[in-house]
Design an enzyme around this catalytic site. Structure first.
Site, mmCIF file in Angstrom:
data_model
loop_
_atom_site.group_PDB
_atom_site.id
_atom_site.type_symbol
_atom_site.label_atom_id
_atom_site.label_comp_id
_atom_site.label_asym_id
_atom_site.label_seq_id
_atom_site.Cartn_x
_atom_site.Cartn_y
_atom_site.Cartn_z
ATOM 1 N N GLU A 1 -0.903 -8.424 5.563
ATOM 2 C CA GLU A 1 -0.140 -8.537 7.041
ATOM 3 C C GLU A 1 -1.728 -8.526 7.997
ATOM 4 O O GLU A 1 -1.622 -8.818 9.265
ATOM 5 C CB GLU A 1 0.661 -7.644 7.429
ATOM 6 C CG GLU A 1 0.191 -6.067 7.882
ATOM 7 C CD GLU A 1 -0.078 -5.175 6.634
ATOM 8 O OE1 GLU A 1 0.028 -5.786 5.477
ATOM 9 O OE2 GLU A 1 -0.694 -4.150 6.806
ATOM 10 N N CYS B 1 0.755 -1.215 -0.085
ATOM 11 C CA CYS B 1 0.055 -0.141 -0.083
ATOM 12 C C CYS B 1 1.000 1.272 0.063
ATOM 13 O O CYS B 1 1.377 1.576 -1.216
ATOM 14 C CB CYS B 1 -1.027 0.049 1.163
ATOM 15 S SG CYS B 1 -2.634 1.055 1.030
ATOM 16 N N HIS C 1 -3.600 -5.076 1.906
ATOM 17 C CA HIS C 1 -2.631 -5.446 3.348
ATOM 18 C C HIS C 1 -2.631 -6.885 3.598
ATOM 19 O O HIS C 1 -3.699 -7.238 4.535
ATOM 20 C CB HIS C 1 -3.473 -4.750 4.376
ATOM 21 C CG HIS C 1 -3.035 -3.123 4.436
ATOM 22 N ND1 HIS C 1 -2.020 -2.535 5.144
ATOM 23 C CD2 HIS C 1 -3.616 -2.297 3.655
ATOM 24 C CE1 HIS C 1 -1.994 -1.249 4.979
ATOM 25 N NE2 HIS C 1 -2.889 -1.159 4.023
HETATM 26 N N1 GLN Z 1 -3.260 6.402 1.091
HETATM 27 C C1 GLN Z 1 -2.200 6.207 2.065
HETATM 28 C C2 GLN Z 1 -1.339 6.933 1.091
HETATM 29 O O1 GLN Z 1 -1.481 7.444 0.264
HETATM 30 C C3 GLN Z 1 -1.795 4.475 1.718
HETATM 31 C C4 GLN Z 1 -2.896 3.755 2.731
HETATM 32 C C5 GLN Z 1 -2.280 2.562 3.229
HETATM 33 O O2 GLN Z 1 -1.358 2.437 3.346
HETATM 34 N N2 GLN Z 1 -3.166 1.504 3.769
HETATM 35 O O3 GLN Z 1 -0.039 7.004 1.743
#
Ligand code: GLN
Length: 205
Positions: A185, A86, A183
């Site tokens: 994890e 992410c 995610h």
């Molecule tokens: N929206 C977040 C970003 O732009 C990422 C979100 C996440 O890691 N769950 O950094």
């Protein structure tokens, strides 16, 4: 030889990744050490790294300030396997614009030739879970947890698309570099962490 895997502990889902990676290592029965890392010295000793989800602007700024951004880039470009989750995938990308505010000029590692849309599926309250598949790496069914997740709008040459959700690219791989919008994890399923630990092991053979 014991392998040394780090979880970048600047901000985000650090503990959850420690737990998932330890479970993956136990299930594989391998001799691998996993620890939180944040300084250039700690990063320089790694065989593999997870950049957790969290907030990419914070992870980028703080790793720039503490001097770890440079060594992260050097290590990954010289072949160290990395799993960016992410915000971690955002950090790995060459270009990331926010869906609503556009350009943020945040520090990025500029490694993975992908174009990213941050917060592609909406705000925190639009978080969701959905089954996805990553057939090419032997994971046909996986519970994808999407929280303010990015999506990949374009991939450069040699970037393999591992998974799509609703026509949007949500996992990619190029050589030693993997990025997921979801995610792993935050699920009980350790299959992606196991795949990643095996990738680190293979990189040392
Ligand atoms: N929206 C977040 C970003 O732009 C990422 C979100 C996440 O890691 N769950 O950094």
């Amino acid at each position: 030889m014991s392998l040394n895997v780090g979880i970048l502990s600047i901000q985000g889902d650090v503990q959850e990744n420690l737990v998932s990676t330890k479970s993956a290592i136990d299930e594989l029965g391998l001799d691998v050490k996993v620890s939180e890392v944040k300084t250039p010295d700690e990063i320089s000793q790694l065989d593999g790294l997870i950049i957790p989800g969290g907030e990419s602007t914070t992870i980028g700024q703080l790793s720039l300030v503490n001097g770890s951004l440079k060594i992260l880039k050097e290590k990954i470009e010289s072949g160290m396997p990395v799993l960016g989750i992410c915000a971690g995938m955002i950090m790995l990308s060459k270009t990331a614009d926010d869906r609503v505010i556009g350009k943020t000029d945040q520090p990025l590692l500029d490694i993975l030739d992908i174009k990213l849309e941050r917060n592609s599926f909406g705000r925190q309250k639009e978080s969701f879970e959905s089954d996805i598949s990553m057939n090419s790496i032997g994971i046909p069914k996986f519970n994808g947890v999407f929280i303010r997740a990015p999506s990949v709008s374009d991939v450069g040459s040699g970037v393999e698309i591992l998974s799509k959700f609703n026509e949007r690219i949500v996992a990619v791989k190029k050589g030693n570099v993997i990025g997921t919008a979801f995610h792993p994890e935050l699920t009980e399923d350790t299959s992606l962490h196991k795949y990643f630990v095996n990738l680190i092991k293979a990189s040392k053979n």
